[in-house]
Design an enzyme around this catalytic site. Structure first.
Site, short mmCIF file in Angstrom:
data_model
loop_
_atom_site.label_atom_id
_atom_site.label_comp_id
_atom_site.label_asym_id
_atom_site.label_seq_id
_atom_site.Cartn_x
_atom_site.Cartn_y
_atom_site.Cartn_z
N CYS A 129 0.85 -1.19 0.00
CA CYS A 129 0.00 0.00 0.00
C CYS A 129 0.89 1.25 0.00
CB CYS A 129 -0.93 0.01 1.21
SG CYS A 129 -0.06 -0.04 2.77
N CYS A 145 3.33 1.79 2.87
CA CYS A 145 4.51 0.93 2.92
C CYS A 145 5.61 1.48 2.02
CB CYS A 145 4.15 -0.49 2.47
SG CYS A 145 2.67 -1.15 3.24
#
Lengths: 76, 314
Positions: A10, A13
């Site tokens: 995502c 991250c």
């Protein structure tokens, strides 16, 4: 030193990975940075919210997008 | 008080009148009210949440009696963060801790439904009574659906078998209140950045509906005599998840115009509880059969609540 970023890909991250690279560069230390996206492997760390920061196989933060400064502190 | 101020500003100081002035009056009043409440409520929920890290919730749930587990799992859904990108690690983490599948689902249903944005918006738009009804019935759906799924013996439908944890458990350092406050504030601003535009657009459209769409039209379409309104609202709600911020202000206007409350509640719950992006993510770890059962059971629960409401109030 080995630094791992665990995340399923995502936006948070990816941002954490960038910040880790910046923090390592600022500290001028030598570290191996790994990005782990495999869910099976992530689950082995017993964490439940991503992104996760692991330094030398020790989980130091979960579910947070740390700033460069915060990561520098964690690097010691 | 705030309403009086805006009225004075528009009608007396600026001397405006007519439909456009009404729309402008509504817009200024509504956006400022909504944003003020959004900031306060999201901030408070985030601050409380920092005392309940999900890892600790998991350990706590793993030691409970099943029924208590369902109830607590649903309640924890209110205070823990949930975005669809963390759905998989959460889901697997619960199963890894040997928490039964049904209890895991109670959590998985409650967490997105009771997210801080939805609660803050509901409170800002509809007041505390509707918010309490929404949360109460949302918990009920999460508990009952979780129990039903748990009774169906579907453990084999999970495609990934998480191994028991072999690393030492992560325990976050307890933070001083000051740091928690700063983090909560950042999180609040972060969320606002994501949703402010949707809210403004929705309130603008809402203002026009408010001023131009005749009430009879809405009553016919979604009033309490329209039997198909509840399932239709539920089906429409599923693809709208990412835009809870953009849809809720519109629902407010529709309710003022005669959409029945049960239909509105079904609509809101379907928007928040079930989402296609989440389905795509969960598809990686559970069989299509389980995914359909999950969506099916929750949809039926949401519709039952909608009908029940319309029937009680009708």
């Amino acid at each position: 030193m080995t630094i791992k970023i665990l995340g399923t890909g995502c936006a948070k991250c990816k941002a954490l990975e960038e910040n880790v690279k910046k923090a390592v560069a600022k500290k001028g230390i030598f570290a191996q940075i790994e990005k782990i996206e495999d869910i099976q492997e992530i689950m082995n760390y017993g964490v439940m919210s991503t992104p996760v920061l692991v330094i030398d196989e020790k989980v130091v933060s979960t579910g947070k997008l740390l700033t460069v400064d915060q990561i520098e502190k964690l690097l010691g | 008080m705030w309403k009086n101020f805006v009225d004075t500003l528009i009608y007396h100081w600026l001397g405006l009148s007519g439909k456009l002035a009404d729309a402008l009056d509504f817009f200024i009043y509504d956006t400022v009210k909504i944003f003020t409440l959004l900031v306060v409520i999201i901030f408070v929920i985030t601050l409380i949440r920092s005392y309940f890290p999900i890892e600790r919730v998991r350990d706590y749930l793993a030691t409970k009696h099943p029924l208590v587990g369902h109830i607590l799992a649903a309640l924890f859904g209110i205070i823990t963060p949930f975005c669809s990108c963390s759905a998989i690690p959460l889901f697997l983490g619960f199963l890894q801790a040997r928490i039964p599948l049904g209890i895991t689902f109670s959590y998985l249903i409650s967490a997105p439904m009771n997210n801080e944005i939805a609660i803050a918006l509901l409170f800002a738009l509809f007041g505390w009574k509707i918010t309490a009804l929404y949360i109460g019935f949302g918990l009920l759906v999460a508990i009952v659906a979780g129990i039903i799924i748990g009774k169906m013996d579907l453990e084999d439908e999970i495609l990934i078998k998480p191994k028991p944890i072999n690393a030492e458990a992560f325990e976050a350092e307890p933070l001083p209140l000051k740091d928690r406050t700063i983090e909560a504030w950042y999180h609040t601003m972060d969320l606002l950045k994501k949703i402010w535009l949707y809210v403004v657009i929705a309130v603008t459209i809402g203002g026009f509906i408010h001023g131009y769409v005749p009430t009879d039209f809405i009553v016919q379409l979604a009033g309490k005599d329209a039997w198909y309104a509840v399932p239709l609202a539920t089906l429409l709600g599923v693809p709208m998840y990412s835009n809870a911020a953009g849809v809720l202000p519109l629902i407010e206007v529709l309710v003022n115009k005669g959409m029945s409350l049960g239909t509105a509640l079904s609509f809101m719950m379907a928007i928040t509880a079930l989402s296609l992006p989440e389905a795509m993510i969960l598809k990686k770890i559970m069989s299509t059969k389980l995914l359909f059962i999950f969506f099916g059971v929750v949809s039926i629960g949401i519709m039952v609540i909608g009908y029940l409401f319309n029937w009680i109030l009708g």
